[in-house]
Design a protein around this motif. Structure first.
Motif, PDB file in Angstrom:
ATOM      1  N   THR A 127      16.178  -6.690   9.688  1.00  0.00           N
ATOM      2  CA  THR A 127      16.478  -5.273   9.428  1.00  0.00           C
ATOM      3  C   THR A 127      16.506  -4.473  10.713  1.00  0.00           C
ATOM      4  OG1 THR A 127      15.426  -5.449   7.247  1.00  0.00           O
ATOM      5  CG2 THR A 127      15.747  -3.233   8.139  1.00  0.00           C
ATOM      6  N   ALA A 176      22.225  -4.553   7.037  1.00  0.00           N
ATOM      7  CA  ALA A 176      20.881  -4.924   6.571  1.00  0.00           C
ATOM      8  C   ALA A 176      20.807  -4.840   5.050  1.00  0.00           C
ATOM      9  CB  ALA A 176      19.836  -4.014   7.208  1.00  0.00           C
ATOM     10  N   TYR A 193      11.932  -1.880   3.398  1.00  0.00           N
ATOM     11  CA  TYR A 193      12.888  -1.014   2.708  1.00  0.00           C
ATOM     12  C   TYR A 193      12.784   0.419   3.227  1.00  0.00           C
ATOM     13  CZ  TYR A 193      14.175  -4.422  -0.945  1.00  0.00           C
ATOM     14  OH  TYR A 193      14.678  -5.494  -1.628  1.00  0.00           O
ATOM     15  N   LEU A 213      14.488   0.873   6.505  1.00  0.00           N
ATOM     16  CA  LEU A 213      15.942   0.921   6.331  1.00  0.00           C
ATOM     17  C   LEU A 213      16.379   2.276   5.784  1.00  0.00           C
ATOM     18  CD1 LEU A 213      18.666  -0.486   6.410  1.00  0.00           C
ATOM     19  CD2 LEU A 213      18.152  -1.517   4.189  1.00  0.00           C
ATOM     20  N   THR A 250      19.345   1.660  -1.354  1.00  0.00           N
ATOM     21  CA  THR A 250      18.152   0.918  -0.929  1.00  0.00           C
ATOM     22  C   THR A 250      17.018   1.112  -1.922  1.00  0.00           C
ATOM     23  OG1 THR A 250      18.813   1.311   1.372  1.00  0.00           O
ATOM     24  CG2 THR A 250      16.584   0.499   1.007  1.00  0.00           C
TER      25      THR A 250
END
Length: 339
Positions: free
Chosen positions: A129, A141, A160, A163, A179
């Motif tokens: 990521t 990613a 997560y 990101l 996401t």
């Protein structure tokens, strides 16, 4: 005979005691030396590097420049030959991704590694990521995550969240929400930061439906704790004020006032600023009254916020009220100067 037996017993006991001390000292020294070595390895582990180390990952840890293409070719060749390769090599490849071309090479190596017998390092999702974020490709990613079975990338909630923060930096609300949906699909439990970022994501796609979804995220934050809930509502209020939607901003402020008691200086300042921006001076004065009367929570207010209120009030009664409240706040030590 008894004396000789006593002497022999004493000698035997002393020898046994000496050996025990030697063994004990050896074990003690190993106990006290091993953690130092373990901690040293822990800090140097590629999976636990700090942010600065991530951003300047240019060498393999020994000072020699990495030939990324050669390492990818070596990894793919090892898998094709004997289906065996080093898990650390995959981490090293993604650690040294600097361009989009490097990322595509690393992707091929990752697909090949997935066919091997080796177990990936637990830090692999984070490394992958961060590599995508480093080359400004957070969508790549997200692709790795959506096809996690194919790539072998199974991220945690913290990955997560990292990101989602990258999507926020690009003001990509859709990326944030996509996401978040992946978190739900993987049945992971979101944390407070995840909800904060989701509020930003919905408000970047501002419409009536996204606003109601953002309100739902704030409510989930409130279920975690009152402090996290009020912070989520502050984020939502700020973004509504930026959109200049006064009707929704006023309704939200009233909702905050009815559901939350004043928590701290930050909360006090935000509510007064909101009411002053919307021209609701009476509500701002009510909050100042609550701060003056507070004796339990040690509430305070910034001097700049009171000055902002003084600039807005027009009627003579309100002007006198603000002056009276300012003097009370100053006497009680609740008026904090901003440096």
């Amino acid at each position: 005979v008894g004396l000789m037996m006593a002497v022999q017993m004493k000698l035997l006991f002393s020898q046994t005691l000496r050996r025990s001390v030697i063994v004990l000292s050896t074990k003690t020294s190993s106990i006290f030396h091993k953690p130092t070595f373990i901690c040293h390895r822990y800090l140097l582990d590629n999976g636990r590097k700090g942010i600065k180390a991530w951003n300047r990952a240019e060498t393999d840890g020994r000072g020699s420049q990495i030939d990324l293409a050669a390492l990818c070719h070596k990894t793919i060749g090892n898998v094709e030959r004997c289906r065996n390769t080093r898990a650390s090599d995959i981490n090293k490849i993604f650690d040294n991704v600097k361009t989009i071309e490097d990322l595509y090479l690393a992707e091929k190596a990752l697909l090949s590694f997935r066919k091997s017998y080796n177990i990936p390092h637990p830090s692999l999702p984070r490394v992958v990521t961060r590599a995508c974020i480093r080359v400004q490709k957070p969508k790549k990613a997200l692709q790795f995550i959506k096809h996690k079975v194919q790539y072998g990338v199974f991220p945690t909630v913290n990955v997560y969240t990292t990101l989602m923060d990258a999507f926020l930096a690009q003001k990509d609300g859709k990326g944030i929400i996509d996401t978040y949906q992946q978190i739900l699909l993987n049945e992971l439990k979101p944390n407070a930061m995840t909800y904060y970022l989701t509020v930003y994501g919905y408000m970047l796609q501002y419409n009536d439906e996204s606003y109601s979804n953002a309100l739902e995220m704030c409510q989930r934050c409130k279920e975690l704790s009152a402090r996290t809930g009020i912070k989520a509502y502050h984020i939502l209020l700020r973004m509504i004020l930026d959109k200049e939607d006064k009707e929704k901003a006023e309704a939200l402020l009233m909702k905050i006032n009815s559901e939350f008691s004043l928590l701290n200086k930050f909360d006090v300042n935000w509510r007064i600023r909101g009411f002053v921006t919307l021209g609701l001076v009476e509500h701002a004065l009510d909050i100042l009254n609550l701060v003056c009367d507070d004796k339990e929570k040690n509430l305070s207010v910034s001097e700049g916020v009171v000055a902002m209120l003084e600039e807005v009030v027009m009627e003579e009664k309100e002007v006198e009220k603000v002056k009276e409240l300012r003097s009370k706040l100053d006497i009680n030590g609740k008026l904090i100067s901003e440096q």
